[in-house]
Design a protein around this motif. Structure first.
Motif, PDB file in Angstrom:
ATOM      1  N   UNK A  56       0.834  -1.198   0.000  1.00 48.45           N
ATOM      2  CA  UNK A  56       0.000   0.000   0.000  1.00 48.45           C
ATOM      3  C   UNK A  56       0.881   1.266   0.000  1.00 48.45           C
ATOM      4  N   UNK A  57       1.937   1.203   0.794  1.00 48.01           N
ATOM      5  CA  UNK A  57       2.861   2.346   0.833  1.00 48.01           C
ATOM      6  C   UNK A  57       3.551   2.535  -0.509  1.00 48.01           C
ATOM      7  N   UNK A  58       4.019   1.446  -1.070  1.00 45.14           N
ATOM      8  CA  UNK A  58       4.701   1.516  -2.365  1.00 45.14           C
ATOM      9  C   UNK A  58       3.775   2.121  -3.418  1.00 45.14           C
ATOM     10  N   UNK A  59       2.538   1.734  -3.335  1.00 44.83           N
ATOM     11  CA  UNK A  59       1.563   2.214  -4.315  1.00 44.83           C
ATOM     12  C   UNK A  59       1.416   3.721  -4.273  1.00 44.83           C
ATOM     13  N   UNK A  60       1.560   4.290  -3.084  1.00 47.21           N
ATOM     14  CA  UNK A  60       1.363   5.730  -2.920  1.00 47.21           C
ATOM     15  C   UNK A  60       2.529   6.550  -3.465  1.00 47.21           C
ATOM     16  N   UNK A  61       3.703   5.915  -3.509  1.00 49.80           N
ATOM     17  CA  UNK A  61       4.911   6.636  -3.930  1.00 49.80           C
ATOM     18  C   UNK A  61       4.982   6.707  -5.454  1.00 49.80           C
ATOM     19  N   UNK A  62       5.251   7.891  -5.964  1.00 48.17           N
ATOM     20  CA  UNK A  62       5.316   8.041  -7.431  1.00 48.17           C
ATOM     21  C   UNK A  62       6.665   7.562  -7.958  1.00 48.17           C
ATOM     22  N   UNK A  63       7.727   8.030  -7.288  1.00 45.59           N
ATOM     23  CA  UNK A  63       9.072   7.660  -7.734  1.00 45.59           C
ATOM     24  C   UNK A  63       9.496   6.368  -7.049  1.00 45.59           C
ATOM     25  N   UNK A  67      11.844   3.641  -3.101  1.00 49.62           N
ATOM     26  CA  UNK A  67      11.403   2.516  -2.259  1.00 49.62           C
ATOM     27  C   UNK A  67      12.044   1.205  -2.713  1.00 49.62           C
ATOM     28  N   UNK A  68      13.189   1.318  -3.333  1.00 44.95           N
ATOM     29  CA  UNK A  68      13.878   0.118  -3.833  1.00 44.95           C
ATOM     30  C   UNK A  68      14.137  -0.893  -2.722  1.00 44.95           C
ATOM     31  N   UNK A  69      14.578  -0.349  -1.575  1.00 48.20           N
ATOM     32  CA  UNK A  69      14.899  -1.243  -0.456  1.00 48.20           C
ATOM     33  C   UNK A  69      13.658  -2.002   0.004  1.00 48.20           C
ATOM     34  N   UNK A  70      12.593  -1.276   0.096  1.00 48.00           N
ATOM     35  CA  UNK A  70      11.325  -1.868   0.551  1.00 48.00           C
ATOM     36  C   UNK A  70      10.888  -2.986  -0.400  1.00 48.00           C
ATOM     37  N   UNK A  71      11.020  -2.678  -1.698  1.00 47.57           N
ATOM     38  CA  UNK A  71      10.627  -3.683  -2.690  1.00 47.57           C
ATOM     39  C   UNK A  71      11.486  -4.931  -2.568  1.00 47.57           C
ATOM     40  N   UNK A  72      12.773  -4.712  -2.368  1.00 43.40           N
ATOM     41  CA  UNK A  72      13.677  -5.858  -2.214  1.00 43.40           C
ATOM     42  C   UNK A  72      13.308  -6.654  -0.971  1.00 43.40           C
ATOM     43  N   UNK A  73      12.986  -5.927   0.096  1.00 45.43           N
ATOM     44  CA  UNK A  73      12.627  -6.586   1.352  1.00 45.43           C
ATOM     45  C   UNK A  73      11.355  -7.430   1.166  1.00 45.43           C
ATOM     46  N   UNK A  74      10.411  -6.848   0.463  1.00 43.71           N
ATOM     47  CA  UNK A  74       9.145  -7.547   0.268  1.00 43.71           C
ATOM     48  C   UNK A  74       9.293  -8.779  -0.606  1.00 43.71           C
ATOM     49  N   UNK A  75      10.274  -8.709  -1.478  1.00 50.58           N
ATOM     50  CA  UNK A  75      10.540  -9.878  -2.320  1.00 50.58           C
ATOM     51  C   UNK A  75      10.915 -11.064  -1.433  1.00 50.58           C
TER      52      UNK A  75
END
Length: 423
Positions: A56-63, A67-75
């Motif tokens: 949900x947080x990632x979705x809100x961010x345009x750039x 949030x690269x770290x977050x995406x990697x973490x979620x992976x």
RNA sequence: GGAGAGAUGGCCGAGUAGGUCGAAGGCGCUCGCCUGCUAAGCGAGUAUACUGGGAAACCGGUAUCGAGGGUUCGAAUCCCUCUCUCUCCGCCA
């Protein structure tokens, strides 16, 4: 299927009730799998909650580069979830097989006993025919009258099949019509004519599968099963439905052929019509409010008895003991009709209540009122009656010294006025 | 058997260049208001399962847009398989 929450909270009580069925039905695996399943579920769901909020947080961010770290973490989190879910799937399957193979708990009013020897006679009806001659078995009578042909049926198909002929075929048809007419006009049942083949889900819903596959005839492509009783398609009419309380009780009657492998009964009843791979049956099926199921069982049993009474065939009602009731049943009455040639009573109808056992498997529910949560209905069924065995009973009980058969009065209108079957 | 279309909540029906969608809107239903009665109108509510906490009322989490699998941080939306429904052609009781 039993209620997992009930077993969880009353394991000893459930085990004790199952013990009265005999055999060794252990619930030790239940507790272990139940705990394992719930702990896996908690771990997986906690991670999923984390993942969902992050997404949900990632979705809100345009750039997205921020949030690269977050995406990697979620992976990584997703990979962990996959691990838990795979394990959970295995446990779930084991758990559900376990649940599906545990029989119903006997009803408190079911007499406790080990085998059919401990079944209880509830009542008897009619007087046994007095014959001044040696009663013949039905196969001799039928052969002499040329109304049943077992040899040719064996040629056409194989053992345990029968070809009805002439007055025999008509008598069978008369019985079916008579029974259906009685139940629809006098007892309030709705007639249905269901498919004679069903899928795996239907067989599982009423309890024939997964445990009793060897009793069934199975088609390979597509995978369908020939019904062993109309109970299967008729009970499944309302599978995965939420019924209106005001619709209950729902009562159906159906005539269908029934197909049974009769594996494991090779030595039994090899002659005659008693035990066939295919036989006709008129079935009674009810969906009722849980408060009514015991009273409805008495009623349904009475409806089956009425057929025997009108045919003037002597019978008795047996309450099956805990060791003899079927897998899905919590209480069963068998009707046994008198067979003079065997000098004994033989089962001609089996009337059972299942509590919510089938309803839970098949997802058949109702609402107490508009706003309340759905609850499981109770299901019941009984034969009203097994047609082939009824034919046997008529042949044997109504036989005359000269080998002719006097047709019961109620059937004569269905037989074009015929009163007697003679050579 | 061949060709095509589709499957979303009790029903109808939006939603496809993936993100705040358990899901618009309508109907139905429930409760309340209004109305002399009825109709109409206004407001609120209205899926299921599992699971955690609680005596309970209830509160939280997860899943579910035919079923199963895949891609992705994320799928009703993309990909694959299956099931079912519908239309046309063929065959047939």
């Amino acid at each position: 299927m039993l209620d997992t929450k009930f077993i969880r909270d009353n394991l000893d009580q459930a085990e004790a009730a199952l013990a009265t069925r005999g055999g060794n039905i252990s619930l030790s695996g239940f507790r272990e799998l139940d705990i394992k399943r719930r702990s896996l579920l908690t771990e997986s769901e906690t991670l999923k909650a984390l993942k969902n909020s992050a997404s949900e947080e990632i979705a809100k961010v345009k750039d997205k580069s921020t949030v690269k770290d977050k995406i990697a973490e979620m992976k990584e989190v997703s990979a962990k979830i996959k691990g838990f879910d795979d394990e959970l799937k295995t446990v779930d399957e084991e758990f559900s097989i376990l649940l599906m193979t545990i029989p119903n708990l006997p009803h408190p009013t079911t007499p406790v006993g080990k085998s059919e020897d401990e079944n209880v006679v509830v009542r008897s009806w009619g007087s046994l025919p007095k014959m001044a001659f040696e009663p013949k078995p039905h196969w001799d009578l039928a052969e002499d009258l040329d109304i049943l042909d077992f040899e040719r049926a064996a040629k056409i198909t194989g053992a345990r099949f029968c070809l009805s002929k002439g007055a025999g075929a008509r008598l069978e048809r008369a019985l079916i019509s008579f029974m259906l007419d009685l139940h629809t006009t006098q007892h309030g049942y709705t007639e249905v004519l269901p498919p004679f083949m069903v899928n795996r889900a239907s067989m599982t819903g009423t309890g024939q599968l997964p445990k009793f596959e060897e009793d069934l005839f199975r088609l390979v492509d597509p995978e369908y099963f020939l019904i062993p009783t109309a109970e299967v398609p008729v009970t499944n009419i309302h599978r995965d439905e939420i019924l209106k309380k005001t619709d209950l009780p729902i009562s159906y009657t159906a005539h269908t052929p029934c197909f049974r492998r009769e594996a494991g009964s090779y030595g039994k009843d090899t002659r005659g019509l008693i035990r066939q791979h295919q036989f006709n049956k008129v079935e009674l099926v009810k969906f009722v409010h849980p408060d009514e199921s015991q009273a409805e069982l008495e009623k349904l049993t009475g409806h089956a008895e009425k057929v025997l009474q009108l045919l003037e065939l002597p019978y008795r009602v047996m309450a099956l003991c805990s060791g003899d009731i079927g897998f899905s049943a919590c209480k069963t009455y068998d009707l046994e009709v008198w067979l003079p040639s065997q000098n004994t009573y033989r089962e001609i109808s089996s009337c059972s209540s299942f509590g919510d056992f089938q309803a839970r498997r098949a997802g058949i529910r109702f609402r107490e009122d508009e706003k309340s949560k759905p609850e499981f209905v109770h299901t019941l069924n009984g034969s009203g009656l097994a047609v082939g065995r009824t034919l046997v009973a008529i042949l044997e009980n109504c036989q005359q010294a000269d080998g002719s058969i006097v047709i019961p009065a109620v059937l004569r209108p269905y037989m074009g006025g015929m009163e007697k079957i003679t050579k």
